[in-house]
Design a protein around this motif. Structure first.
Motif, PDB file in Angstrom:
ATOM      1  N   UNK A   1       0.641  -1.524  -0.015  1.00 39.36           N
ATOM      2  CA  UNK A   1       0.646   0.126  -0.195  1.00 39.36           C
ATOM      3  C   UNK A   1       0.777   0.907  -0.132  1.00 39.36           C
ATOM      4  N   UNK A   2       2.051   1.595   0.752  1.00 46.21           N
ATOM      5  CA  UNK A   2       2.762   2.238   1.107  1.00 46.21           C
ATOM      6  C   UNK A   2       3.198   2.033  -0.397  1.00 46.21           C
ATOM      7  N   UNK A   3       4.050   1.369  -0.597  1.00 55.81           N
ATOM      8  CA  UNK A   3       4.544   1.197  -1.862  1.00 55.81           C
ATOM      9  C   UNK A   3       4.085   2.238  -3.418  1.00 55.81           C
ATOM     10  N   UNK A   4       2.501   1.698  -3.399  1.00 58.85           N
ATOM     11  CA  UNK A   4       1.776   2.257  -4.457  1.00 58.85           C
ATOM     12  C   UNK A   4       1.587   3.597  -4.235  1.00 58.85           C
ATOM     13  N   UNK A   5       1.091   3.852  -3.692  1.00 56.76           N
ATOM     14  CA  UNK A   5       0.329   5.355  -2.619  1.00 56.76           C
ATOM     15  C   UNK A   5       1.873   6.040  -3.330  1.00 56.76           C
ATOM     16  N   UNK A   6       3.444   5.847  -2.781  1.00 55.92           N
ATOM     17  CA  UNK A   6       4.000   6.506  -3.608  1.00 55.92           C
ATOM     18  C   UNK A   6       4.525   6.496  -5.044  1.00 55.92           C
TER      19      UNK A   6
END
Length: 167
Positions: A157-162
């Protein structure tokens, strides 16, 4: 052969099927002026160990998509053995996250230290078209495997948000 691979893709594979381990002795050409293993070399070894686990699980070629996290905890010295342990933490559709733990072993004393932790994401690709292809589901059984599975979802989730600029 293709039918068997398609059946395996639907059935899934246990975490244990991906577990990989590699070892290497630290030589002078791999060290900095302080006699410590170069961080870039550790990163190379991490990518190799992670790729082995990803290949084993996916049964296909894989390419590195991202390194979400790498933490250098302790240095590895000249002459020590470096041990890398990897396993798939979670599978998405065409991608999978692999966790890697790196240890050093002093050959004279037998002392072992946890030196590095990393999470690497790969995409499985078709050998003919070079396009992404589906990966077999991951079968998680133990509490530790379930924890790694949950944490991998949060990191994604964090990776895709970034990647896509979402907050």
């Amino acid at each position: 052969m293709k039918r068997k691979n398609a059946e395996n893709a639907r059935e899934g594979k246990p975490v244990g099927a991906s577990r990989s381990e590699m070892t290497e002795i630290v030589l002078p050409a791999q060290t900095n002026p302080l006699g410590k293993l170069l961080g870039g070399h550790v990163m190379h070894l991490v990518d190799m160990a992670a790729a082995m686990a990803a290949h084993r699980h996916s049964g296909s070629y894989v390419v590195t998509a991202s390194v979400d996290y790498i933490d250098f905890r302790n240095p590895v010295s000249l002459g020590e053995i470096v041990i890398l342990k990897s396993q798939v933490n979670r599978v998405f559709h065409t991608s999978l996250e692999v966790g890697v733990e790196v240890y050093s072993e002093n050959v004279l004393t037998g002392e072992k230290k946890h030196t590095t932790t990393a999470y690497v994401t790969f995409v499985a690709i078709d050998e003919h078209t070079r396009l992404p292809k589906p990966v077999p589901p991951l079968l998680v059984n133990t509490e530790e495997e379930k924890k790694r599975f949950r944490e991998a979802g949060k990191r994604r989730e964090v990776r895709l948000a970034l990647r896509y600029g979402k907050k």
